[in-house]
Write a protein that holds these residues in place. Sequence first.
Motif, PDB file in Angstrom:
ATOM      1  N   ALA A 399      32.966  49.085  42.403  1.00  0.00           N
ATOM      2  CA  ALA A 399      31.586  48.664  42.114  1.00  0.00           C
ATOM      3  C   ALA A 399      30.557  49.587  42.746  1.00  0.00           C
ATOM      4  CB  ALA A 399      31.352  47.225  42.578  1.00  0.00           C
ATOM      5  N   GLU A 405      29.649  48.850  34.901  1.00  0.00           N
ATOM      6  CA  GLU A 405      29.791  47.395  34.923  1.00  0.00           C
ATOM      7  C   GLU A 405      29.934  46.821  33.519  1.00  0.00           C
ATOM      8  OE1 GLU A 405      30.091  45.342  37.481  1.00  0.00           O
ATOM      9  OE2 GLU A 405      30.104  47.057  38.839  1.00  0.00           O
ATOM     10  N   ASP A 409      33.193  44.881  32.087  1.00  0.00           N
ATOM     11  CA  ASP A 409      33.122  43.514  31.556  1.00  0.00           C
ATOM     12  C   ASP A 409      33.624  43.459  30.118  1.00  0.00           C
ATOM     13  OD1 ASP A 409      32.098  42.678  33.946  1.00  0.00           O
ATOM     14  OD2 ASP A 409      30.001  42.777  33.306  1.00  0.00           O
ATOM     15  N   ALA A 412      37.441  43.573  30.265  1.00  0.00           N
ATOM     16  CA  ALA A 412      37.995  42.306  30.739  1.00  0.00           C
ATOM     17  C   ALA A 412      37.891  41.230  29.666  1.00  0.00           C
ATOM     18  CB  ALA A 412      37.272  41.870  32.012  1.00  0.00           C
ATOM     19  N   THR A 419      38.974  37.369  35.859  1.00  0.00           N
ATOM     20  CA  THR A 419      38.362  37.792  37.112  1.00  0.00           C
ATOM     21  C   THR A 419      37.866  39.228  36.995  1.00  0.00           C
ATOM     22  OG1 THR A 419      40.472  38.565  38.020  1.00  0.00           O
ATOM     23  CG2 THR A 419      39.886  36.267  38.411  1.00  0.00           C
ATOM     24  N   ARG A 420      36.854  39.527  37.790  1.00  0.00           N
ATOM     25  CA  ARG A 420      36.294  40.862  37.798  1.00  0.00           C
ATOM     26  C   ARG A 420      37.289  41.873  38.383  1.00  0.00           C
ATOM     27  NH1 ARG A 420      31.110  42.813  37.877  1.00  0.00           N
ATOM     28  NH2 ARG A 420      30.739  41.164  36.352  1.00  0.00           N
ATOM     29  N   GLU A 421      38.077  41.453  39.378  1.00  0.00           N
ATOM     30  CA  GLU A 421      39.040  42.374  39.982  1.00  0.00           C
ATOM     31  C   GLU A 421      40.064  42.855  38.957  1.00  0.00           C
ATOM     32  OE1 GLU A 421      37.359  39.774  43.145  1.00  0.00           O
ATOM     33  OE2 GLU A 421      38.196  39.475  41.154  1.00  0.00           O
ATOM     34  N   GLY A 423      39.714  42.899  35.690  1.00  0.00           N
ATOM     35  CA  GLY A 423      39.035  43.730  34.706  1.00  0.00           C
ATOM     36  C   GLY A 423      38.815  45.143  35.212  1.00  0.00           C
ATOM     37  N   ARG A 424      38.455  45.274  36.486  1.00  0.00           N
ATOM     38  CA  ARG A 424      38.257  46.609  37.047  1.00  0.00           C
ATOM     39  C   ARG A 424      39.573  47.391  37.073  1.00  0.00           C
ATOM     40  NH1 ARG A 424      33.302  47.029  39.378  1.00  0.00           N
ATOM     41  NH2 ARG A 424      32.205  45.108  39.907  1.00  0.00           N
TER      42      ARG A 424
END
Length: 730
Positions: A399, A405, A409, A412, A419-421, A423-424
């Motif tokens: 991030a 971002e 998103d 994901a 979860t964002r984790e 997706g990253r």
Amino acid sequence: MRTEESPSAQTTGAGFDVGQYAETQLRQGKSLDDLHAELSQQLRDVRKELHRLIDARYEDFLGLSTSLTGIGTTIDSVKPRLSDLYGQISTVHKELAAKLEYVDGRLAHRLAVREKKQMVRVFIDLSQMLDRVSTLLDEASAAGEGGSGSEAEYLKCLERAAADFGQVWYFIEKGGDYPFVEQAGKRMRGLEQRLYTALDDFLAGRIDEFVGSAARGEAGSDAVGLIAQSLCVYGAVDGYERAEEVMRRRMVRPVVGALVASQPGKGMGMDPGAFADMLQCIADFVRRVGAPFAGGIEAHLPSVASTLEARVFWREVAATVLAGLPLLFVPGIPDRFHGNYRAACEFVRTFGGLFSAACKHRDPAVLASEESFVEFNRKWQLSAYFSIRKKQVTDGIEARDGGSEAEIDGVAGASGLCTREAGRALWGMRRIWSRGVYLEPLAARSWQLSLQIVLWYHAAASEAIQQLVRRSKEAGHGGAAPAAEGEAMMGQLLGHVHDIYALRQLSAAHVDGICAGGLVDAGARPSLQAAVGAAFAAAEGAAAGATDFLAAAAVAGGCGGLASHVRRTTSQFRHTNREAPTAASAYVARLFDGLAALERRMRELPSASACARPLAALRAGVCRGVSREMARVAADALATISRTEASLHRLRKAKGPPPAAGSSLPAADGLLVPAGVDLRGREPASDNDKIRRQIWLDVTETGRIAAEAPGAGVHEDYLSLALAIAALGT
């Protein structure tokens, strides 16, 4: 037949003549040195024998020495003769030494004369050959002035002159440091320059003819034949490198140099499209001129044609690009660097394919071992490019790059991650292997970075799970948090658990994709999949910890009032004259409400296949936990009833035997429940029997519900309780 006397016999006989002895020995081929050595050895042998005789017969020797008379007189008479003999031998030795010295001098003089005669012959031959070479070059010049019809004669004269060059240089090297040889060397270098100039001019003219024919779409076979003949002449004087330079200068450099010179900025941030267009123009030139030229030469000189691709065309292309576009190889703008590198790789494949089609005997190893080819590939700063890409990916994952971002998103959401984790992590793996980032020489580094991304995700997901578990425990002591907060945390935990398994599935599919797409050798697929599994093993351990916590929370929420419900069962049947129970209590079904809520939330998650394993773990955990709590509470209740009955029996001093102490039932606190009470269907005779039956029905219903849950089961304590109850009354 006459037998030759030994030296000892000759020297000891009567009437010994020193001169005759020496002459005899010399006639036999012995030198004075050999004769001297022979006499010295004989003297040593005589002395040794004399010493041996004296030692063996020492007493006789002493007697002999005392009995000898007149020995001094004898010695004095022999001594002059021996002195004369020594003098004669010395005189003969000196005379022979003088004669040998004279002979050696004459031989040395004759050798010097012979060497001088040979050197004179070398000078004469050298002069004649220089004159012949000069005459041949003059004839070649005269033939060259006669027009195109004299080209064959021109080349023949040059070839004959070139054939003599090797011998001329041999004689010059053999001639030494004489002034004549030095002058011949200067003259030879002038003749050599004349030959090279004539060859260069002739080759350049024929190359221009061939290029013009190729531009007009003609074969140009006559020019190729003459070029091949001129290359033979170059070969006779070891001048292939000079010929290659002429071909590069006249054939390749004008075209490639103009194309490279038209590009601005020395290649810094060069547009991949413009670079690809430039390489395409070079490839078109090679297809139109280079490949036919090499194919034509191959018909005359197969061994030479195999080197034209690497030493003429590729060497000039690489040298011109390296000199004219040095900043092209710097990954200052990674997207353009990536496009330029891929364009260069495609050009190399096209380049080799053009010559493969034209030359039947092409050897790819010749181009691969060419120094300029190795240097061209080495110049691309792939390590720096990968470092830039790696930083971009890590900044996006952690991030630090806000511009990624929206893209993360989108990845994901399209992949069904919660979860964002996750997706990253998925974005990072796909990014490093994407067509716009990945390069074939970086396959190993890209794979290593992919595994590092998985490890980063494990750390991030584990930390998030631990924080949620800690917050849940702090808020509600193991899962009894306020409804809204508890639901939110439960949803987040389920999202992390879902994403761990979903991301593993997506990673496995990603490996299949890069193998099927040719980015990695398909044979490496099993090992890559195994590496993915090993990398996700730790993350799945964190997911297992989260499911254990959720299961424990569901058990705690469902079984929190279990003891109260059992106590109310006791009050319902004691002194109430109620009918014996026939069904389980209503609260039993509510023991599994937590599991039902978890299953409902998991069905709402995007991937059903990713939820299969955690859902089975949740069912098993909840069912085992509920059955364990039911076994504990039921055993305590049954033990309490038994203790109450025993106490009442002692207080009333009732007649008859006390409750039987046969089979027994283990309780949670270690007490035993007396056997002899039917809990399996007969009409209860007392309030306590009714209570026992209700408890048994509740226990049985708990086991039935647990058994109906797919993949679930009951706890070992429950099985022990059920088996003990089943054994009662048997």
